[in-house]
Design an enzyme around this catalytic site. Structure first.
Site, short mmCIF file in Angstrom:
data_model
loop_
_atom_site.label_atom_id
_atom_site.label_comp_id
_atom_site.label_asym_id
_atom_site.label_seq_id
_atom_site.Cartn_x
_atom_site.Cartn_y
_atom_site.Cartn_z
N ASN A 124 -8.83 9.56 5.87
CA ASN A 124 -8.72 9.85 4.44
C ASN A 124 -9.34 11.21 4.14
OD1 ASN A 124 -7.45 7.56 3.42
ND2 ASN A 124 -9.34 6.40 3.38
N HIS A 166 0.88 -1.17 0.00
CA HIS A 166 0.00 0.00 0.00
C HIS A 166 0.91 1.22 0.00
CE1 HIS A 166 -2.91 2.95 0.68
NE2 HIS A 166 -3.55 2.47 1.73
N ASP A 167 0.76 2.09 -0.99
CA ASP A 167 1.71 3.19 -1.13
C ASP A 167 1.78 4.07 0.12
OD1 ASP A 167 -0.79 4.32 -1.53
OD2 ASP A 167 -0.37 5.08 -3.53
N THR A 168 0.67 4.20 0.84
CA THR A 168 0.72 4.99 2.07
C THR A 168 1.57 4.29 3.13
OG1 THR A 168 -1.51 5.81 1.58
CG2 THR A 168 -0.68 6.18 3.80
N THR A 181 -2.92 12.44 -4.55
CA THR A 181 -4.33 12.48 -4.92
C THR A 181 -5.20 12.51 -3.67
OG1 THR A 181 -3.85 11.27 -6.95
CG2 THR A 181 -6.14 11.26 -6.19
N GLY A 234 3.73 14.28 -2.79
CA GLY A 234 3.76 15.37 -3.78
C GLY A 234 3.47 16.73 -3.20
#
Length: 467
Positions: free
Chosen positions: A280, A219-221, A243, A386
């Protein structure tokens, strides 16, 4: 991304970048997974031109998955989590397992796109009836590269089918909901071997084998949080930006209280038996969709104009489901301002300022709520991803949170990915604290001190709450 890691060394080089364009078909919004896989192959070929490769690790977004038939073939392109097929599904699930019980068992916040709701939405379809295996997106790509199947734990925790205390599948819960857990491949943990590149892949990419795939926090997080440059003993909150904004704390145990559920916090599993306790938030998706609606204008110029715009003139709820689907984001932001009796932004710069003020306010609320609900105070906020490149967002977030903010690294997910690979192969020490120290010592970071006027943020918060 090619990572070079060793004692005192941590460098990333971008080898290849490719687009990720969802495709709307008559039945649903889909990921173009074959184009993504082709991009991965192109990236491996480009990486091999830069340096000999020792290991490969894959991380991606969560919840979405590919469905395989009895021959291991993919049954259609995976459905995109922004598709509307799960509308109303949660209420059907809660009729069997009430929302409070579901949270107490899994610790996962309500989101309409959770894998659990996607599988229930697909129930009784011809496609699901033909399924013999469910693979989450990074596990699907790993399968195509190696022929080996597994389900990585940090990503599996987002399915809402994992017990965060046992860190394994919740079989009794799945049984009540009619979900066959045998469809999932065996659980893997970060650091586990995930096979070697197939001969056909070596031929396609021009690489020389054997090259191993290493299971990372897929999971990228989870990978991004592993690369938060916190020092030993530091009490920190994190905000992983992209995103989405994922704002919260790293804990040893989940918070499964009713108050936590009502605040919509989630307990996702992290590296080395940690828990990612977070909320989130819609994130820079709001800005990205505005830019797309405006045909991609000059962003630095817009940000400069936004910095000069009136602060906190209008704010919107950055977690509002109204902003989830693609479409005319400036129109929806204007509608949200109108609905809450706030001035409607009249220029693009004013809209951008509204977006960034709203994100900073959402970050504030998440950081404050997480500390209260987990009884876990913090002294600093680390913002990675980002958004670390966006000076205005970073300063506004420091102001809103009333805490110092350290921005960077921007490529935290890639760094966390290569760090897990590197410690698995013995290139660095084994501790998470040591990994983070290496990030802090080698990566460019920028510190933002909170400026005054905290009462302005409190007023904006009350206004958003309708007070």
């Amino acid at each position: 991304m090619v990572g070079r890691v060793g004692p005192g060394t941590l460098r990333l080089t971008e080898a290849h970048r490719f687009p990720n364009r969802p495709v709307r078909l008559p039945d649903a919004l889909h990921w173009d997974i074959l184009a993504l896989y082709a991009g991965v192959l192109d990236g491996l070929r480009a990486a091999g031109h830069l340096t000999p490769l020792t290991s490969i690790g894959i991380d991606s977004w969560a919840v979405d998955h590919g469905l395989l038939d009895a021959d291991g073939a993919l049954l259609g392109n995976p459905v995109h989590y922004r598709d509307t097929r799960t509308e109303g599904v949660a209420e059907r699930v809660w009729a069997t397992v009430p929302a409070a019980e579901l949270y107490a068992r899994t610790g996962i916040q309500y989101a309409p796109f959770n894998t659990l709701y996607q599988l229930v939405a697909a129930r009784d379809t011809a496609q699901l009836n033909a399924v013999r295996q469910v693979l989450l997106i990074p596990d699907l790509l790993t399968y195509w590269l190696t022929g080996a199947r597994g389900t990585e734990l940090t990503n599996a925790s987002t399915t809402q089918l994992i017990d965060p205390n046992t860190r394994s599948w919740s079989a009794e819960l799945a049984g009540r909901l009619g979900i066959d857990l045998t469809l999932f491949a065996p659980l893997r943990h970060p650091g586990d071997p995930a096979g070697h590149l197939l001969p056909t892949v070596l031929t396609e990419t021009g690489l020389t084998g054997p090259i191993s795939l290493t299971t990372v926090a897929s999971h990228d997080t989870a990978s991004a949080v592993a690369a938060v440059p916190a020092r030993a003993g530091e009490r920190f909150a994190y905000i992983c930006t992209g995103t989405w904004s994922l704002a919260g704390l790293e804990l040893d145990t989940p918070v499964l209280t009713e108050a936590s559920r009502r605040a919509n916090f989630t307990n996702e599993l992290g590296l080395d038996s940690t828990v990612r306790y977070l909320r989130n938030i819609m994130g820079l998706w709001l800005l990205q969709e505005c830019l797309r609606s405006w045909n991609d204008p000059d962003l630095p110029q817009l940000l400069a104009e936004a910095a000069e715009s009136e602060p906190l003139r209008s704010v919107v709820d950055a977690s509002d489901p109204a902003f989830l689907v693609p479409g005319d984001m400036p129109h929806r932001i204007a509608a949200a301002c109108r609905a809450t009796d706030q001035p409607v932004p009249q220029t693009r710069a004013a809209t951008v300022r509204c977006v960034l003020d709203s994100l900073a306010l959402a970050h504030r609320r998440a950081v404050l709520d997480a500390q209260r609900l987990a009884d876990h105070p913090v002294d600093v906020v680390h913002l990675v991803g980002g958004g670390a490149r966006n000076d205005l967002l970073c300063q506004l977030t420091a102001d809103a949170c009333e805490l110092p903010l350290v921005a960077g690294p921007a490529e935290a997910a890639a760094l966390g990915n290569v760090l897990v690979q590197s410690r698995t192969h013995g290139d660095i020490g084994p501790t998470l604290t040591g990994m983070r120290a290496l990030v802090a010592d080698t990566q460019p970071l920028k510190r933002y001190e909170p400026r005054g006027a905290p009462e302005a943020w409190r007023r904006a918060e009350r206004r958003l709450d309708g007070e």
